[in-house]
Design an enzyme around this catalytic site. Structure first.
Site: not given
Length: 509
Positions: A88-90, A92
């Site tokens: 997921g957003s890890v 980024k």
């Protein structure tokens, strides 16, 4: 793997604790460290609060790693330490590192206008730094997709839904949604910004985003099981150890959260798969200059400064905080299609916690703080149980009236045992809407609104349920209250306009 069921754990928990304390007397310090983490995670797994993998690093050395629960449900198998999860957003922080590498190579600058790379966008004055810091003001694309493009895309060939970031850029170029605020004026988390950053990485380097990360981050770090990956339905020979996200329904049935989604192929804000071992390699390489210079890396861990001088504790793909010792720490979480992930790094103390989970209904976030305390030999409390899960099962098995009664009794008699935060009932309400239990959802959102009368979100959610029930008048009242409490809610304003137009049209007829 730990396969204790909740009821089983109740019966053996006394034995577990007695056995542990007896056994610890003849253990080495390292074994004591390992067993305290295992004891804690075994208990939270048994309480239904965790299904996933965990790794703990202290003073630069692994003190614990373990796998707890189910990897896949069709067929059922167990998690392994080398299971591959969607993070997921890890993701980024990897996108941000791609930008930092190109900056060090002289291919771009942080204060460069994004239209130098994406000229089709209609926005002026937004820089790469604005995207990195989440201060661009751009609306989040996920809301736009859900509202405007989802039906159109579902009517197409499922293999051609959203093939990549260029589709999203085309959507922004065509629809030209207004920015929420001037760049740098406020901080607001934006998936859109990181999709655009991934596109800038690709267009600046001349290769695909995934290929760039592979050559310039994953290979140098030795992250052999990490990739920017587009899901292919069916068997998956490219990633044999991947696991699938799932959720536990109110009736107790586990269901796969489809990893094939109408946003399949979008990357930058998410889209990366990885393992415990590879994320540890990522942690290790960030203490070196193998990817970028120390001065460049330092900016990733510096807070954002808004136009008015206010500070927001977010860097480049990392949230910024302090360890219990008052030293700098950085972290990020992620979640998508049943997966949740978390990496926490105490960068001045060389400590790290990594979580990878694949059941979205397990309460992962209550597990992190106790483990941080455990790292520092501080008192540890068990995470609170989810009130959502408890009354959700009651709704399914007994009915909404029994569930409301249960909620009130537990809040009066056991307020310290359960999590009564706003998001608990909010999540439950939307679960009920998805199950087409509209009247039940209305009641749950109503209670949440009464419990949190100063939250714009509770009125907005209650309005959604009333609208689903067909009660436009009362939905409008609640949307207006939500917008009054928080005028930044652009989507709520659009709901208000839509209902007012609908009511006017009906009167004219």
């Amino acid at each position: 793997m730990k396969l204790f069921k909740f009821n089983d754990l109740k019966l053996i928990s006394g034995f577990v604790l007695v056995f542990t304390f007896t056994f610890l007397a003849c253990q080495t310090d390292k074994e004591v460290q390992t067993n305290k983490y295992d004891t804690f995670l075994s208990q939270v797994y048994g309480r239904g609060q965790f299904n996933g993998n965990a790794l703990i690093l202290k003073d630069g050395k692994i003190v614990f790693q373990g796998a707890y629960g189910i990897g896949n449900i069709a067929p059922i198998d167990s998690l392994k330490l080398n299971s591959v999860f969607r993070i997921g957003s890890v993701s980024k922080q990897f996108t941000a590192m791609g930008i930092m590498i190109l900056k060090d190579k002289g291919k771009l600058s942080y204060d460069q206008d994004i239209r130098d790379f994406i000229p089709e966008l209609p926005y002026e004055g937004i820089t790469i730094r604005h995207l990195l810091n989440h201060v661009s003001g751009l609306p989040d694309y996920t809301g736009m997709m859900n509202k405007n493009w989802k039906t159109e895309l579902k009517n197409n060939d499922p293999q051609k839904l959203v093939s990549g970031n260029d589709d999203l850029i085309r959507m922004f170029a065509q629809e030209k949604p207004e920015v929420y605020f001037k760049p740098g004026e406020k901080w607001e988390y934006s998936n859109t910004g990181y999709v655009l950053l991934a596109t800038i990485v690709s267009r600046s380097s001349g290769v695909s985003f995934g290929q760039f990360l592979k050559e310039h981050i994953f290979k140098p770090a030795g992250m052999e099981d990490t990739s920017v990956y587009k899901y292919i339905p069916g068997s998956d020979p490219q990633m044999p150890m991947r696991v699938y996200g799932f959720r536990t329904e109110l009736n107790g049935v586990d269901r796969v959260s489809t990893d094939y989604h109408y946003l399949n192929g979008v990357a930058g804000d998410g889209g990366i798969y990885s393992t415990l071992a590879d994320l540890l390699k990522w942690d290790r390489i960030l203490y070196t200059e193998r990817l970028v210079s120390k001065n460049t890396l330092k900016e990733a861990f510096d807070s954002t400064v808004l136009n008015n001088g206010e500070i927001e504790n977010y860097g480049f793909g990392w949230r910024i905080t302090q360890s219990p010792n008052g030293k700098k720490a950085v972290y990020h979480s992620g979640g998508w299609v049943g997966f949740s992930s978390y990496i926490y790094r105490e960068i001045e103390e060389d400590n790290c916690i990594i979580f990878l989970a694949n059941n979205s209904t397990k309460y992962l976030w209550g597990v992190t703080d106790p483990l941080i305390n455990m790292l520092h030999d501080l008192p540890v409390e068990m995470p609170k149980l989810s009130i959502r899960e408890v009354i959700g099962k009651t709704i399914f098995n007994t009915g909404i009236e029994a569930a409301i009664k249960q909620y009130k009794e537990l809040k009066d008699n056991e307020p310290e045992s359960y999590d009564f935060k706003e998001k608990q009932l909010n999540f439950l309400g939307y679960q009920l809407l998805q199950m087409d239990l509209i009247n039940e959802a209305v009641e749950i959102f109503r209670i949440n609104k009464d419990e949190y009368p100063q939250s714009a979100n509770t009125y907005d959610s209650y309005g959604d349920a009333l609208l689903a029930k067909g009660d436009e008048v009362n939905a409008l009242i609640n949307f207006k209250k939500a917008y009054e409490l928080d005028p930044t809610l652009k989507e709520t304003k659009e709901k208000i306009n839509s209902i007012e137009t609908s009511i006017t049209n009906k009167k004219e007829k």
